[in-house]
Scaffold this motif. Structure first.
Motif, mmCIF file in Angstrom:
data_model
loop_
_atom_site.group_PDB
_atom_site.id
_atom_site.type_symbol
_atom_site.label_atom_id
_atom_site.label_comp_id
_atom_site.label_asym_id
_atom_site.label_seq_id
_atom_site.Cartn_x
_atom_site.Cartn_y
_atom_site.Cartn_z
ATOM 1 N N GLU A 60 0.823 -1.207 0.000
ATOM 2 C CA GLU A 60 0.000 0.000 0.000
ATOM 3 C C GLU A 60 0.858 1.259 0.000
ATOM 4 O O GLU A 60 0.585 2.224 -0.730
ATOM 5 N N SER A 85 -2.208 6.323 5.012
ATOM 6 C CA SER A 85 -3.647 6.292 4.726
ATOM 7 C C SER A 85 -4.142 7.648 4.246
ATOM 8 O O SER A 85 -4.925 7.738 3.292
ATOM 9 N N GLU A 86 -3.707 8.724 4.900
ATOM 10 C CA GLU A 86 -4.122 10.071 4.493
ATOM 11 C C GLU A 86 -3.664 10.377 3.069
ATOM 12 O O GLU A 86 -4.425 10.930 2.257
ATOM 13 N N GLN A 87 -2.431 10.026 2.762
ATOM 14 C CA GLN A 87 -1.919 10.265 1.413
ATOM 15 C C GLN A 87 -2.608 9.362 0.392
ATOM 16 O O GLN A 87 -2.781 9.744 -0.774
ATOM 17 N N GLY A 88 -3.016 8.183 0.844
ATOM 18 C CA GLY A 88 -3.762 7.290 -0.037
ATOM 19 C C GLY A 88 -5.092 7.892 -0.452
ATOM 20 O O GLY A 88 -5.504 7.772 -1.612
ATOM 21 N N VAL A 89 -5.756 8.553 0.474
ATOM 22 C CA VAL A 89 -7.020 9.231 0.151
ATOM 23 C C VAL A 89 -6.776 10.298 -0.909
ATOM 24 O O VAL A 89 -7.518 10.416 -1.893
ATOM 25 N N LEU A 90 -5.714 11.080 -0.734
ATOM 26 C CA LEU A 90 -5.403 12.147 -1.686
ATOM 27 C C LEU A 90 -5.053 11.592 -3.065
ATOM 28 O O LEU A 90 -5.379 12.205 -4.092
ATOM 29 N N GLY A 118 -6.054 8.621 -4.217
ATOM 30 C CA GLY A 118 -7.062 7.687 -4.701
ATOM 31 C C GLY A 118 -6.618 6.235 -4.644
ATOM 32 O O GLY A 118 -7.066 5.408 -5.444
ATOM 33 N N PRO A 172 -6.460 2.835 -2.260
ATOM 34 C CA PRO A 172 -6.965 2.207 -1.022
ATOM 35 C C PRO A 172 -5.815 1.760 -0.126
ATOM 36 O O PRO A 172 -4.812 1.215 -0.602
ATOM 37 N N THR A 173 -5.978 1.966 1.182
ATOM 38 C CA THR A 173 -4.968 1.542 2.165
ATOM 39 C C THR A 173 -5.645 0.880 3.362
ATOM 40 O O THR A 173 -5.489 1.324 4.503
ATOM 41 N N THR A 194 -4.813 1.628 7.452
ATOM 42 C CA THR A 194 -5.899 2.238 8.229
ATOM 43 C C THR A 194 -6.269 1.364 9.419
ATOM 44 O O THR A 194 -6.458 1.863 10.548
#
Length: 350
Positions: A233, A305-310, A312, A314-315, A319
């Motif tokens: 991830e 996880s935060e950077q994964g949201v930015l 796009g 999934p992590t 999380t």
């Protein structure tokens, strides 16, 4: 006249750096918040044991409450605070930094931009500490586990400017740290940061939430699976943001990002198997749990996880493990091997 130096945050890493640089004859003070540790260092020096010891070196140490009265300004500040103490401690350090001085971040996680926004982008430089395990289990005594990097052809200290040029000051700082272990200047500090972040995120919370040492965790297939998923991830997030991630355990980020492929998974699983003769070491996060201290998990796996949201990406595993370790921090969960299954469940992995 030699340069004046300070270590802000004399935990395990800071004490280790301070001990070696002081032994080399540099004009250096250590600043920390643990009163007993400060008193012990001033009375008896720093005791260094482990793979590069034993030796003892007299040092000058100050508690934060006393350091606010220091009249000196420092040319080089080695900043080794816990990530959650970055903001306030950076403002503190800024007041001690000479007008043309530089703050060197020896922290885990991704704090360089925060530090630079406080002390100035021209006065911060990153330093990734790769493949070094140190512990401060008692006041005045720092221990290093594992073989020194220099003995295995590995540069522990990677010093780099945020804008990617190898400058004289990066080479100077790398040269200073070479009295401790292998050291180099790098033009890819962000790739080094993501590599170290991935390494830490895939190991630190595993031992922290289980109470196991590194060897004990490595013996469990489910723990190794979590480590592979976390690394996958993290690499996917970094690559999606176009970072040139340095190899992790000798394997490129692209390969880690394809961990679900059967033959690749087996190759990666081998990287987490127990190492014969290695110490059953506890990670810095595991040491924090043992001492009842707050961990850096939200700024480590939580950051991924935060950077994964930015980006796009999934992590789910990062999380999930962030939430489990955070519950340990809050005192609502105990470190236990059963937490591995809990993370897998929360991540939707069967």
């Amino acid at each position: 006249m030699g340069k004046k130096m300070a270590v802000v945050g004399a935990g395990a890493a800071g004490s280790y750096i301070g001990a070696f640089l002081t032994r080399e004859g540099h004009d250096l003070v250590l600043i920390d918040m643990w009163g007993e540790h400060v008193e012990k260092m001033n009375a008896d020096g720093i005791e260094v044991s482990g793979s590069q010891g034993p030796f003892n070196v007299p040092v000058r140490a100050h508690h934060f409450s006393d350091a606010s009265q220091l009249k000196d300004k420092y040319d080089i500040i080695f900043f080794a605070m816990k990530s959650y103490d970055t903001v306030w401690a950076a403002h503190f350090a800024k007041n001690l930094l000479a007008s043309n001085g530089v703050l060197v971040s020896n922290q885990n996680c991704m704090n360089d931009l925060t530090l630079a926004s406080i002390v100035g982008f021209d006065r911060e430089i990153g330093c990734v500490m790769s493949g070094i395990t140190v512990g401060l289990w008692e006041a005045g005594h720092v221990n290093r586990g594992g073989q020194p990097g220099r003995d295995r052809g590995h540069d522990v200290f990677r010093v780099g400017e945020l804008y990617g040029r190898i400058t004289p000051r990066a080479e100077e700082i790398a040269g200073l740290l070479s009295c401790i272990d292998g050291s180099k200047a790098t033009s890819n500090i962000w790739g080094e940061r993501w590599s170290k972040l991935t390494t830490n995120a895939s190991s630190n919370p595993i031992t922290a939430m289980t109470g196991l040492g590194s060897n004990g965790a490595a013996e469990l297939p489910e723990a190794r699976r979590l480590q592979i998923e976390i690394s996958k991830e993290s690499c996917r997030v970094a690559l999606a943001q176009n970072f040139d991630v340095e190899p992790i355990k000798g394997i490129t980020a692209d390969v880690w990002s394809r961990a679900n492929e059967g033959d690749i998974y087996e190759e990666l699983d081998e990287k987490f198997l127990p190492t014969p003769g290695a110490n059953d070491w506890k990670s810095s996060m595991s040491q924090d749990v043992t001492k009842g201290r707050k961990t850096e998990v939200t700024l480590m796996n939580g950051y991924i996880s935060e950077q994964g949201v930015l980006a796009g990406i999934p992590t789910p595993v990062n999380t999930a493990i962030t939430s489990v370790v955070d519950e340990i921090d809050q005192g609502t969960r105990q470190a236990n091997v059963v937490n591995i299954k809990e993370v897998l469940t929360r991540a939707g992995i069967t």
